[in-house]
Design a protein around this motif. Structure first.
Motif, mmCIF file in Angstrom:
data_model
loop_
_atom_site.group_PDB
_atom_site.id
_atom_site.type_symbol
_atom_site.label_atom_id
_atom_site.label_comp_id
_atom_site.label_asym_id
_atom_site.label_seq_id
_atom_site.Cartn_x
_atom_site.Cartn_y
_atom_site.Cartn_z
ATOM 1 N N GLY A 217 0.704 -1.231 -0.090
ATOM 2 C CA GLY A 217 0.102 0.028 0.026
ATOM 3 C C GLY A 217 0.732 1.338 -0.051
ATOM 4 N N GLU A 218 2.242 1.150 -0.216
ATOM 5 C CA GLU A 218 3.162 2.226 -0.174
ATOM 6 C C GLU A 218 2.836 3.110 -1.368
ATOM 7 O OE1 GLU A 218 6.831 1.101 0.416
ATOM 8 O OE2 GLU A 218 6.426 0.240 2.605
ATOM 9 N N THR A 219 3.018 4.368 -1.517
ATOM 10 C CA THR A 219 2.862 5.029 -2.743
ATOM 11 C C THR A 219 4.212 5.795 -3.168
ATOM 12 O OG1 THR A 219 2.531 7.204 -1.712
ATOM 13 C CG2 THR A 219 0.599 5.919 -2.324
ATOM 14 N N LEU A 220 4.617 5.779 -4.529
ATOM 15 C CA LEU A 220 5.756 6.279 -5.048
ATOM 16 C C LEU A 220 5.523 7.210 -6.112
ATOM 17 C CD1 LEU A 220 7.886 2.887 -5.255
ATOM 18 C CD2 LEU A 220 8.316 4.978 -3.622
ATOM 19 N N ASP A 221 6.245 8.430 -6.263
ATOM 20 C CA ASP A 221 6.045 9.126 -7.279
ATOM 21 C C ASP A 221 6.936 9.069 -8.570
ATOM 22 O OD1 ASP A 221 4.109 10.804 -6.144
ATOM 23 O OD2 ASP A 221 5.786 11.703 -4.807
ATOM 24 N N ASP A 222 8.089 8.757 -8.288
ATOM 25 C CA ASP A 222 9.211 8.566 -9.482
ATOM 26 C C ASP A 222 10.014 7.624 -9.046
ATOM 27 O OD1 ASP A 222 8.124 10.749 -11.564
ATOM 28 O OD2 ASP A 222 8.642 11.994 -9.791
ATOM 29 N N VAL A 223 10.483 6.629 -9.980
ATOM 30 C CA VAL A 223 11.503 5.680 -9.712
ATOM 31 C C VAL A 223 12.177 5.612 -10.777
ATOM 32 C CG1 VAL A 223 11.918 3.113 -9.224
ATOM 33 C CG2 VAL A 223 9.933 4.353 -8.273
ATOM 34 N N GLU A 224 13.528 5.504 -10.771
ATOM 35 C CA GLU A 224 14.496 5.356 -11.572
ATOM 36 C C GLU A 224 15.211 3.926 -11.341
ATOM 37 O OE1 GLU A 224 17.411 8.409 -11.571
ATOM 38 O OE2 GLU A 224 16.203 10.247 -11.847
#
Length: 225
Positions: A217-224
């Protein structure tokens, strides 16, 4: 009865209960009174002549004609779209058990129904007991959902970004056209792949950690990567 607050499974359960009740009462003398007390549409059809012997109030309402204009009529091309000699039950040997069918209305319109047909003996003569529920609202919701899915699929397919969707195991369930063109895979190939198949081996552990976080349920904006 309509289906505004019932799922297909609940509708099927209701029809099953009603047919159990019919089976217990089929040899009763006053079957018309019994059928009139049931809240789904019930039509009793002579299995030999296909003439309608009885229609209860919910069926009459759905058909949209007075009872005297229904009883005695042959069901072919009247309330059933089947041609004479092509009755699904008596001529074609089909089993109609919680099947989606069409009810023809008196004005020529049609109503989608969930229908079950059983045969029984009443006063020594064989009849078909047809019970059905109006599923117009459910079909409407299904169509709205289909249109919504098509709308978003078209949006995703024409997007300039690479879009992908994976299941809980990490297997691709959807990738858009831009994704296929950029990575050089066919749609058939993509369906057999997991997201880890397109990640460099040095980054798999890192990406799996992110994936598990998303599942929690964690949220992420940008992942490289």
């Amino acid at each position: 009865m309509d289906d505004k607050s019932m799922t297909k499974g609940e509708l099927i359960n209701e029809l099953a209960k009603i047919h159990q009740r019919i089976a217990k009462l089929q040899e009763k003398e006053h079957f018309e009174t019994i059928f009139d007390s049931i809240y789904v549409g019930i039509v009793v059809v002579d299995a030999e002549t296909h003439a309608i012997a009885h229609a209860n109030p919910p069926a009459i309402k759905m058909i949209g004609a007075p009872k005297e204009q229904i009883v005695g009529k042959v069901c072919h091309k009247f309330i059933c779209p089947a041609e004479e000699g092509k009755c699904p039950i008596t001529d074609l040997g089909q089993t109609i058990d919680n099947s989606e069918r069409i009810l023809i209305k008196a004005n020529g319109g049609s109503v989608p129904i969930l229908k079950t047909v059983t045969s029984t003996m009443i006063k020594g003569r064989k009849y078909l007991i047809e019970s059905f529920m109006d599923i117009t609202e459910r079909k409407k919701r299904e169509e709205e959902l289909r249109e919504s899915e098509e709308k978003y699929r078209d949006l995703f397919e024409n997007a300039n970004d690479l879009i992908q969707s994976v299941d809980a195991s990490g297997k691709f369930v959807y990738v858009n056209r831009k994704w296929l063109n950029a990575l050089g895979y066919s749609e058939k190939e993509a369906k057999k792949m997991k997201f880890t198949d397109i990640i460099h081996k040095d980054h798999i552990e890192y990406c799996m950690g992110i994936f598990k976080g998303l599942q929690r349920g964690e949220t992420l904006d940008d992942v490289e990567t």
